[in-house]
Structure formats: structure tokens, C-alpha cells
Design a protein around this motif. Structure first.
Motif, mmCIF file in Angstrom:
data_model
loop_
_atom_site.group_PDB
_atom_site.id
_atom_site.type_symbol
_atom_site.label_atom_id
_atom_site.label_comp_id
_atom_site.label_asym_id
_atom_site.label_seq_id
_atom_site.Cartn_x
_atom_site.Cartn_y
_atom_site.Cartn_z
ATOM 1 N N ALA A 270 0.833 -1.212 0.000
ATOM 2 C CA ALA A 270 0.000 0.000 0.000
ATOM 3 C C ALA A 270 0.864 1.257 0.000
ATOM 4 O O ALA A 270 0.492 2.276 0.569
ATOM 5 N N ARG A 273 -0.807 4.447 -1.272
ATOM 6 C CA ARG A 273 -1.826 4.921 -0.341
ATOM 7 C C ARG A 273 -1.179 5.532 0.893
ATOM 8 O O ARG A 273 -1.636 6.559 1.406
ATOM 9 N N THR A 505 -4.535 1.325 -5.545
ATOM 10 C CA THR A 505 -3.929 1.278 -4.214
ATOM 11 C C THR A 505 -4.158 -0.054 -3.509
ATOM 12 O O THR A 505 -3.933 -0.165 -2.310
#
Length: 870
Positions: A270, A273, A505
Motif C-alpha cells: 500500500a 496509499r 492502491t
């Protein structure tokens, strides 16, 4: 009092970072894996700099800083006619480039300066900095400046900021018309961050500088050269390759450096993100933030974050208080430059590239490890051919030009193909022939032809990418950047050479599944590494088929997916290869990426700049330059393999817990341990037919046809190349690799990772990459080692008599009860230690493998410290 305030401010930034980490963490785990405060450092100063007195006064007033020793050294060297390279950790070296450029302009009426940026983004940043200083100086000292990225370019400006593409297609192409006044007064060529020109970009830069110096001389000018670069390990060879002569390298870290908070953040799958969340948190704290990322990530990340007064996104450093770097910034030297660039905090968000996973386990390397190497730009025949054609268009090419350039072979071949015409007369002079435009389809990122265009869906942000990504990594549905993900390729246009990207993401990643052949064209050198293990370097023909990809989505197992239409590519480039003492089993050519990641940790390169291929028949592991004609990395790896192999093993160990890379990690450990001399050499199995002996190097040389590259880049983009002469005749026609039938392709749409592939018929001196079986697991590896030991004992014809330690002069290192760590089995307990044939042998109990006999001379074994008593 000032020091106390600064210390308090740094402490508050550290507190904010730790608070964000606690908020983003889960339970006891935290994404913050390093937090360090770097103290400020005072600088040195000099009282006088011998430049225009008015400029001295105004510059001191404008910057508020004194002059530095490196500025005086650089000015003196430039006046002696030496090329000067300013090497510094600090990014403030750009101020010295502006100062010395203005000093050169002030020395002569009508003098001009060329500043060469790496790309459009870099050019805009350089122009903004120069124009900001221009507006702050009094009118008599203001210098008319222009950038080739602007809509309207002023050819009469005294400072021209150009990209390589604009210098090639505008400033050099039209030097006799629109740009004649500029070339008449050219005094200095400035190369900010010259280290960014790596691989074929460096080859393009060397030829552009040759063309620029040649045109300037025709206009009566003799420019000097001034460059800046970050602190690297011995940049002299790479600098010498740019001009063919030595540079004066001056250390320029004599300015003050403010205190900085350095943090490394584990973003994992991630990572994009996490980057967006960090920017949001710092924006709420009212800090100005700059997000540093490469061109590919910027396409989608800029749309998600958005440029504003307090947040900027780009691939160049911009003024801000906090720098958030999306992904490791490419090299250890680049990371250290970020820390010295005046930001109050620098936060690097790591993804899941193999080298990033290794750095997450050994974060101290980024501060204490060795500096990064700058691989010298190669002599790429594709690059040279295009620049020779353009040079002949700008000015007739003389014999002296050909000798100075070292391009006699290229000129002869172009003349033979009627692309250059030799004029009659006593002196050899060449001019262009034919109707083709040699200036078209040019990019500093490509050996020949243009770059790939990447664009986001909304808004339409465009960036230029290395075309080698298009063939191997940018298939429809691929996760980019390669190996880490974060963007999805939603559309691929073969004709235009473009891809469309969407921010993703979820943490999905993909790796290509490949077949291929490697044919050795020339064997340049070979050397022994350890005992019977050899490494070779030469030129090869690589043919690659991308037939699918391996994908990992969060919470799922890896899945192999087939492409509807496989991607074919073929190129000729330098390669180095290992002759492995053990056979390895790989599927889909999922091999070698840990070593290419290790190269990226030691040199200025991407882990996609080398392409690995494995030859099952001859146990050869090839690493081929990704760019046709070469990018210099294969030769560098050949020269530095002993330094890179242990790092590659560390990368492989770091990837053991990665569900996608775990099979790769096991295979990499197998062959790396063998090359490092830590595993027994595999003996042929009794029922297996012997592998064919390697071909005689002399016979391989006899099969070569010339010594340069084949002009074909790829079957899918062959029509996009310019018609430069073939440096050698094409290969004889051969059968193309067999492709799956339509019904077979359909059945491959969702296949398990362990499904076997169909093997093609073997060809002499070629790599066949359709593997028959899955990579061996740890239990199979251990069983194989057991069989090898038993076979060695049978060959001896007797069982070695074990003697106690008291009956021999060899002193044992271990005693029963010792806790040890042993590769590849892990932690264990010593049950027995004995001496056999003057060597210590251990019987060790491992939790997962039971009791094994270990020879410390063959396996890496170290004693663990006993647990401390409370």
C-alpha cells in the motif's frame, strides 16, 4: 537561543512523525522503521571571489551567503580551460552553477550560456530558479533567459535552458538560421545533475556534446564545460566518457547544512496509499510538502494529490518544509542528497521492490553503506549512427571529425548503404544522402526511435518512459511500476507506442512470464571466479516472448495468467553470464531479478535495466543489457560480480516472506550459494543423460558475423525505427518459437503457478526457457545434499573413520549443546562434533528438518549467543 529554538523545532517534527506512525500502525507493529535526527553543520567561507565587482555585491545581498572555497577553485579551473564537475551531497550546488554562469556572461559582451536539463520537468525547475534570481537582481545584471519548454522561445536570449530533445531537434538543427547569434557567443555549457544521464542517456549526452562543440567551433566559439553531480564512488571514468578527456572534480560540500529529520516508512503493497496519507497528515499540520516520485508514478499520483500552494508533486526537488519520497529514490547516494537539501524532514516510503525489502531489513545501509557507482556510458552503435547522420546534416563531416569522434566504422557502413555521400576531392568529406529525416523519432531514453508515452485517465497528464518497459512490463492489465505496483495499465496502443494508467492502491503486483533464446555472437572476455566457476562477457542476440504474467493480489495466492497475444522482442546487446556449478529449475524465466535488484543498490540503474535468461542445457545464467546496443551494465557487472553477489543473496533472503517472490527467493539462494562457494557442486544423476559440453570459445568466435549490433529492436515496433545502416548483416532465417494453439491459450487464462510448460526443441548455443518442473523446495534441496554426500562416500570406497577431537591436531569450533545458525536450514542445536579427514563434522538437530550432518567448510555456520539470564 537560535540553536535551542532549532532543536525544539526538530523535536516537534520527530514527535509528529511518531504520532502518525502510531496512528497508522496495527497493534505493536509500526510502519516507521527508521527515525534519525541529523545535526546541522557549519560551512566554510572565503573573503573574495574574482568576478565582476557589481555582481559580487549584488549576489551577496541576494543570497545572504558568503562565497565558498569550491566556487573559487571552479572559477580558476574554468579559466584554465578545464571541464569542471562539482561533486556534493548538498543540493545547494545549483546556486554555484547560476553564479558561475552569470560570471561567464559578465566577462564578454554578447556571451551566451547553454544549460542542459534532463527532461521538461527539470528544465522548468531550472528556469524557475534562474528567473527568480533574475527578478531580484538590478536591471543591469538581469540576463535574458529562455527555456525550450516555453510556448515562445527567444533565440536571442543569452541563457538558453534546453532539454536533449530540444537541443537535438531545434538548437543544433537550425544553428545557421534562428540560433546563429546564440552559437556565435557560446562561452559555457552547464550540465546540472549530470549523473542523471545513465545508460543510453549518457551515450546520447556524449554525442550531443560532440555535436555542440563542433557547431560552436564552426561559429568561432570554444565553450567550457561545468557540471554538478551528487557524491558518487569514483565518477571520473563516466565523466571521461562524456568528453573523451579528464574533468577537474571539485568537492563542493563546504556550505552550511541545517538539521534534518530522516525517516524510512514501510509502505509495503500500500505504498502509494501510505504516501497520500502522509501528505494529508502533513498538510493538516500546515506544513508545505513536496512529493518526490519518478515520471511513471507522477502520472497518477499528481492526479490523486493535486498540485496546490502547499503541496507539489514531481521528479525534481522543489522548495518545501517536508519531503515525502514515494519509493526509494533510486540509490543510496540519491537518498543522502535528499537529506542534505535543506528540508526539515525527509520521509522515504518503501514499497515491495526486491531491493526495498532488503533495505527494510538493513536500514543502516542507507546512511552507512558505500556510495553508489556511476556506470560509464557505453559506445552504443544505434545512438552513434543517429548522431553521425545529424552531425553531417548540420555541417559536412570531415576526416578530422571522424577521427575525433571515433566513428570511422559507422561512417563507412552508412556510406555503403548510401545514407552518407563522400564528396569528390583530396579531403574526405561526407554529407547526408536520401530523403529520410535523421532528426525524427528521437528520445534520450531510447537507443533509437522515440520514447513511450504514459498518460493518466483523468486528468490527462503525460510523461515519457523508457521503451524497454513497453515490451516486457507494460502489457494490458500489468501493475506498474515494475515489481512494486500502484498503477494499472488500462490501455496499450501498439501503433502510437503509449499506455494509459489508473491509480490502484490495492497492492496488486505482476511479473512477466517469459520464454526466450540467447545466442552468443562475440565472446570478449572470460575469467575464473572461484575454482571451476567461470564468468564471461560478450555480445549476444536475445529473443524474448512474454506469454503471460504472475500476479499477486492482497489476501490471495499468486496466479499465472496468459496474454491473448504474446509480445515478441529481439535485440542484440552486451551480456555477461555465469556458468553455474549446479542446475536450477525455474518456470517462466522467473529468475535473476534479485541480482538485478542488487545491481540497482550499487550502481545508478533500475532493476529492469538488465534482463536475466537461464539456459537449462548448459547451466548458464545470462544478464543482458535491456537496451539494444547496450547500456553498460553487463560489462560493469562482469567487473564487479564479487561485490554484487553477496548483496544479491541478502536481497533473496529478504524476499523469503513475500508470497509472490518466495519461489524466486529459493531459486536465487540455490545458485547464489553455489557461486559464493557455500554449497556443494551437484554431480550428474546416474539415470540422466550428460549435458552437452560448452561450445569452444574459438568456434563461437568463428561463427560471429562482425562485432556490432543487429538493427532490429522488436518485431512489434520494427516499423518505428529510423532507416540507419545495419552495422552487420542480419542473422540467417530461423524457425520462430512455437506458440500455443488458440485453445491452449484459452486454457491458460487461469493456471496454477506450479503448472508445467511445454518445452521447445533445443537449439545449439541457445537458451530454451520452457521449463519442465517446478523449482525445488527446501526439503528437496536437503535431500539432494544428502544424496551428494552419500555418493562422495561411495566413491571413496569406504566410510570415513571418525576420530575424537583428542586424537587429532585439528581443534573443533563447536561442542555438543551449542546453538547455531546454518544456511539454508536455520537455527539448530549441535548434538555431536567430530573430526573426519582433518575437518570438523557436526550432527545438528533442526526443528523443521530433523538431524542432519553438516560440514562447516561447505555450509555457512555461526554460533549463536546463549540467552541471557534474567
Amino acid at each position: 537561543m537560535v540553536l535551542s529554538s532549532r532543536f525544539s523545532h526538530v523535536q516537534s517534527i520527530s514527535d509528529i512523525i511518531q504520532a502518525i506512525a502510531r496512528q497508522r500502525g496495527r497493534g505493536d507493529s509500526t510502519p516507521l522503521i527508521m527515525l534519525r535526527t541529523l545535526d546541522d553543520m557549519p560551512g566554510e567561507r572565503i573573503s573574495h571571489l574574482p568576478i565582476d565587482p557589481q555582481l559580487v555585491q549584488v549576489w551577496l545581498a541576494y543570497t545572504g551567503e558568503p562565497f565558498r572555497p569550491h566556487q573559487a577553485h571552479a572559477l580558476a579551473a574554468l579559466r584554465r580551460g578545464e571541464p569542471v564537475a562539482l561533486r556534493a551531497v548538498s543540493g545547494d550546488i545549483g546556486a554555484t552553477l547560476h553564479l558561475l554562469a552569470r560570471a561567464a556572461l559578465a566577462e564578454a559582451h554578447g556571451a551566451t550560456t547553454l544549460m542542459l536539463a534532463f527532461d521538461d520537468s527539470h528544465a522548468r525547475a531550472l528556469y524557475a530558479a534562474f528567473d527568480d534570481a533574475n527578478q531580484s537582481l538590478p536591471r543591469p545584471l538581469q540576463v535574458p533567459a529562455t527555456s525550450t519548454t516555453a510556448l515562445r522561445v527567444n533565440p536571442f536570449a543569452r541563457m538558453v535552458i534546453a532539454t536533449p530533445e530540444a537541443l537535438h531537434d531545434r538548437v543544433l538543427r537550425h544553428h545557421q538560421r534562428a540560433w546563429s547569434a546564440f552559437w556565435n557567443g557560446l562561452r559555457l555549457i552547464v550540465l546540472p545533475d549530470v549523473h542523471r544521464f545513465t545508460g543510453v542517456a549518457g551515450a546520447h549526452l556524449a554525442d550531443l556534446l560532440m555535436r555542440a562543440y563542433r557547431v560552436a567551433a564552426a561559429h568561432g566559439a570554444a565553450p567550457g564545460f561545468l557540471a554538478s553531480l551528487m557524491r558518487l564512488n569514483d565518477p571520473a571514468p563516466a565523466l571521461h566518457a562524456l568528453l573523451g578527456r579528464s574533468w577537474r572534480v571539485i568537492d563542493a560540500d563546504d556550505g552550511p547544512r541545517p538539521a534534518t529529520v530522516a525517516a524510512i516508512w514501510q509502505g509495503g503493497g500500500a505504498w502509494l496509499r501510505e504516501t497520500i496519507e502522509l501528505v494529508t497528515q502533513w498538510r493538516r499540520q500546515s506544513y508545505r510538502v513536496h512529493v518526490l516520485c519518478d515520471a511513471l508514478v507522477r502520472v497518477a499520483l499528481a492526479a490523486a494529490i493535486g498540485d496546490s500552494a502547499d503541496v507539489t508533486v514531481g521528479s525534481d526537488l522543489q522548495p518545501a518544509q517536508v519531503l515525502v519520497c514515494a519509493g526509494f529514490p533510486g540509490s543510496i547516494s540519491a537518498f543522502r542528497r535528499l537529506l542534505a537539501s535543506g528540508y526539515q524532514a525527509v520521509i522515504v516510503v518503501l514499497g515491495e521492490l526486491p531491493q526495498e525489502q532488503a533495505l527494510a531489513r538493513q536500514v543502516s545501509v542507507v546512511l552507512d553503506g558505500p556510495l553508489t557507482a556511476w556506470v560509464p556510458p557505453p559506445a552504443n552503435v544505434y545512438v552513434l549512427a543517429q548522431h553521425v547522420a545529424c552531425a553531417a546534416s548540420e555541417l559536412p563531416l570531415t576526416a578530422a571529425d571522424v577521427d575525433a569522434w571515433g566513428c570511422a566504422e559507422i561512417v563507412a557502413r552508412m556510406a555503403a548503404h548510401q545514407q552518407l555521400i563522400e564528396l569528390p576531392g583530396d579531403e574526405s568529406i561526407w554529407i547526408p544522402a536520401g530523403e529520410y529525416d535523421p532528426y525524427a523519432e528521437f528520445s534520450v531514453l531510447a537507443a533509437s526511435g522515440g520514447a513511450i508515452t504514459a498518460r493518466s485517465e483523468q486528468p490527462r497528464i503525460r510523461e515519457c518512459l523508457d521503451p524497454t518497459l513497453f515490451e516486457r512490463w507494460a502489457f494490458a492489465g500489468a501493475a506498474l511500476p515494475p515489481g512494486v505496483g500502484g498503477l494499472r495499465v488500462v490501455m496499450r496502443d501498439e501503433e502510437e507506442g503509449s499506455i494509459s494508467l489508473r491509480l490502484e492502491t490495492s497492492g496488486r503486483r505482476t511479473y512477466p512470464l517469459r520464454r526466450g533464446q540467447v545466442v552468443i555472437r562475440d565472446l570478449h572476455e572470460e575469467r575464473a571466479m572461484t575454482q571451476d566457476q567461470r564468468m564471461l562477457w560478450g555480445r549476444v542476440v536475445a529473443h524474448e516472448t512474454i506469454y503471460g504474467w504472475r500476479e499477486l493480489s492482497p489476501g490471495a495466492s499468486p496466479v499465472d495468467t496468459a496474454l491473448n497475444a504474446p509480445h515478441e522482442s529481439r535485440w542484440i546487446a552486451p551480456a555477461c553470464w555465469f556458468e553455474l556449478p549446479v542446475a536450477i529449475q525455474v518456470q517462466g524465466q522467473f529468475v535473476g531479478w534479485c541480482l538485478t535488484a542488487a545491481v540497482a543498490l550499487r550502481a545508478l540503474a533500475s532493476f529492469t535495466d538488465l534482463v536475466p535468461f537461464y539456459d537449462h542445457e548448459r547451466r548458464r545464467l545470462f544478464f543482458v543489457d535491456a537496451q539494444p546496443g547496450g547500456n553498460g551494465l553487463a560489462q560493469w557487472l562482469y567487473q564487479n560480480a564479487e561485490d554484487v553477489l553477496p548483496i544479491a543473496y541478502d536481497v533473496a533472503l529478504a524476499c523469503r516472506a513475500d508470497p509472490l517472490l518466495e519461489p524466486l527467493s529459493r531459486v536465487e539462494q540455490d545458485w547464489l550459494l553455489a557461486l559464493l562457494g557455500r554449497a556443494p557442486v551437484e554431480t550428474p544423476r546416474r539415470n540422466a543423460s550428460p549435458a552437452p559440453s560448452p561450445p569452444d570459445p574459438q568456434s563461437e568466435r568463428r561463427r560471429t558475423v562482425g562485432s556490432s549490433c543487429d538493427p532490429q529492436l522488436s518485431a512489434t515496433r520494427r516499423d518505428r525505427r529510423q532507416p540507419f545502416p545495419s552495422p552487420e548483416p542480419p542473422l540467417a532465417p530461423r524457425a520462430e518459437p512455437a506458440q500455443p494453439a488458440p485453445d491452449e491459450r484459452k486454457s491458460m487464462q487461469r493456471i496454477a503457478p506450479s503448472a508445467p510448460e511445454t518445452t521447445e526443441p533445443s537449439q545449439p548455443n541457445a537458451v530454451q526457457n520452457d521449463e519442465r518442473s517446478e523449482a525445488p523446495d527446501a526439503a528437496a534441496l536437503i535431500e539432494r545434499l544428502r544424496r551428494q554426500r552419500e555418493q562422495r562416500e561411495r566413491v571413496k570406497g569406504r566410510v570415513t573413520r571418525a576420530t575424537s577431537a583428542r586424537e587429532t591436531e585439528v581443534q573443533p569450533r563447536f561442542v555438543p549443546g551449542d546453538r547455531i545458525f546454518c544456511l539454508p536450514y536455520g537455527d539448530g542445536e549441535v548434538l555431536d562434533s567430530r573430526i573426519e579427514d582433518d575437518r570438523e563434522m557436526l550432527t545438528v538437530r533442526f526443528p523443521d528438518y530433523g538431524e542432519l550432518v553438516i560440514d562447516p567448510a561447505l555450509s555457512l555456520v555461526r554460533k549463536l549467543e546463549p540467552p541471557r539470564e534474567n
